[in-house]
Scaffold this motif. Structure first.
Motif, PDB file in Angstrom:
ATOM      1  N   LYS A  70       0.992  -1.199   0.052  1.00 54.04           N
ATOM      2  CA  LYS A  70      -0.137   0.087  -0.043  1.00 54.04           C
ATOM      3  C   LYS A  70       0.927   1.249  -0.027  1.00 54.04           C
ATOM      4  CE  LYS A  70      -3.689  -2.139   2.672  1.00 54.04           C
ATOM      5  NZ  LYS A  70      -4.599  -2.021   3.736  1.00 54.04           N
ATOM      6  N   THR A  89       1.711   5.364  -2.217  1.00 54.10           N
ATOM      7  CA  THR A  89       1.618   5.916  -3.328  1.00 54.10           C
ATOM      8  C   THR A  89       2.412   6.162  -4.371  1.00 54.10           C
ATOM      9  OG1 THR A  89       2.438   7.761  -2.152  1.00 54.10           O
ATOM     10  CG2 THR A  89      -0.072   7.827  -1.885  1.00 54.10           C
ATOM     11  N   LEU A  90       1.919   6.312  -5.527  1.00 55.89           N
ATOM     12  CA  LEU A  90       2.813   6.412  -6.754  1.00 55.89           C
ATOM     13  C   LEU A  90       2.527   7.797  -7.143  1.00 55.89           C
ATOM     14  CD1 LEU A  90       5.049   5.578  -8.705  1.00 55.89           C
ATOM     15  CD2 LEU A  90       3.426   4.155 -10.151  1.00 55.89           C
ATOM     16  N   GLY A  91       3.170   8.907  -7.101  1.00 54.66           N
ATOM     17  CA  GLY A  91       3.113  10.218  -7.477  1.00 54.66           C
ATOM     18  C   GLY A  91       1.649  10.641  -6.797  1.00 54.66           C
ATOM     19  N   ALA A  92       0.627  10.870  -7.510  1.00 56.91           N
ATOM     20  CA  ALA A  92      -0.593  11.570  -6.839  1.00 56.91           C
ATOM     21  C   ALA A  92      -1.595  10.261  -6.605  1.00 56.91           C
ATOM     22  CB  ALA A  92      -1.214  12.534  -7.579  1.00 56.91           C
ATOM     23  N   ASP A  93      -1.091   9.102  -7.167  1.00 56.20           N
ATOM     24  CA  ASP A  93      -2.046   7.937  -7.207  1.00 56.20           C
ATOM     25  C   ASP A  93      -1.793   6.945  -6.012  1.00 56.20           C
ATOM     26  OD1 ASP A  93      -3.308   8.657  -9.800  1.00 56.20           O
ATOM     27  OD2 ASP A  93      -1.505   7.630 -10.930  1.00 56.20           O
ATOM     28  N   SER A  94      -3.033   6.390  -5.519  1.00 58.25           N
ATOM     29  CA  SER A  94      -2.877   5.657  -4.280  1.00 58.25           C
ATOM     30  C   SER A  94      -2.709   4.192  -4.974  1.00 58.25           C
ATOM     31  CB  SER A  94      -4.296   5.224  -3.481  1.00 58.25           C
ATOM     32  OG  SER A  94      -4.345   6.456  -2.830  1.00 58.25           O
ATOM     33  N   ILE A  95      -1.801   3.373  -4.401  1.00 56.83           N
ATOM     34  CA  ILE A  95      -1.713   1.949  -4.797  1.00 56.83           C
ATOM     35  C   ILE A  95      -2.004   0.986  -3.637  1.00 56.83           C
ATOM     36  CG2 ILE A  95       0.106   2.461  -6.671  1.00 56.83           C
ATOM     37  CD1 ILE A  95       2.309   1.908  -4.997  1.00 56.83           C
ATOM     38  N   GLU A  96      -2.430   0.176  -4.110  1.00 54.51           N
ATOM     39  CA  GLU A  96      -2.784  -1.072  -3.328  1.00 54.51           C
ATOM     40  C   GLU A  96      -2.768  -2.412  -4.021  1.00 54.51           C
ATOM     41  OE1 GLU A  96      -5.999  -2.666   0.129  1.00 54.51           O
ATOM     42  OE2 GLU A  96      -6.106  -0.651  -0.416  1.00 54.51           O
ATOM     43  N   ASP A  97      -1.709  -3.048  -4.006  1.00 53.01           N
ATOM     44  CA  ASP A  97      -1.644  -4.176  -5.072  1.00 53.01           C
ATOM     45  C   ASP A  97      -0.775  -5.541  -4.296  1.00 53.01           C
ATOM     46  OD1 ASP A  97      -1.712  -5.701  -7.401  1.00 53.01           O
ATOM     47  OD2 ASP A  97      -0.754  -4.225  -8.378  1.00 53.01           O
TER      48      ASP A  97
END
Length: 107
Positions: free
Chosen positions: A71, A73-81
């Motif tokens: 969990k 962030t990548l730049g302004a994007d949230s990531i959950e993978d």
């Protein structure tokens, strides 16, 4: 962050010769680009959970395959993978260093 820097060989090329890597976008990163993404917090993990990890020891090297839940962030994007990481480690100067790597989505 310093731990990340210390385990990477100065000559690394993930998925090529000594330290570059393929990231999950299919891009080839140098050690410097990988470290800078974390240092600048363009890529920022807030949670990392190891789901499975396997290691194969060789003469002066090792191979690890790890599945993690991430969990952040990548730049302004949230990531959950869930991601899969493969790393090749080599004994350099008495310390194990990553000399090659690959990352891909595990879903």
């Amino acid at each position: 962050m310093d731990c990340h820097v210390e385990i990477l060989s100065f000559s690394i090329t993930f998925a090529f010769a000594l330290y570059s890597c393929f990231n999950h976008f299919g891009e080839i990163l140098t050690k410097e680009a990988d470290i800078e993404a974390h240092r600048s917090e363009v890529l920022n993990f807030t949670h990392i959970q190891v789901i499975d990890q396997r290691a194969r020891l060789l003469d002066r090297s090792a191979i690890t395959v790890t599945r993690v839940s991430l969990k952040g962030t990548l730049g302004a994007d949230s990531i959950e993978d869930e991601m899969g990481y493969a790393r090749v480690w080599q004994n350099i100067g008495g310390k194990m260093k990553i000399i090659s790597g690959h990352c891909s989505s595990a879903m």
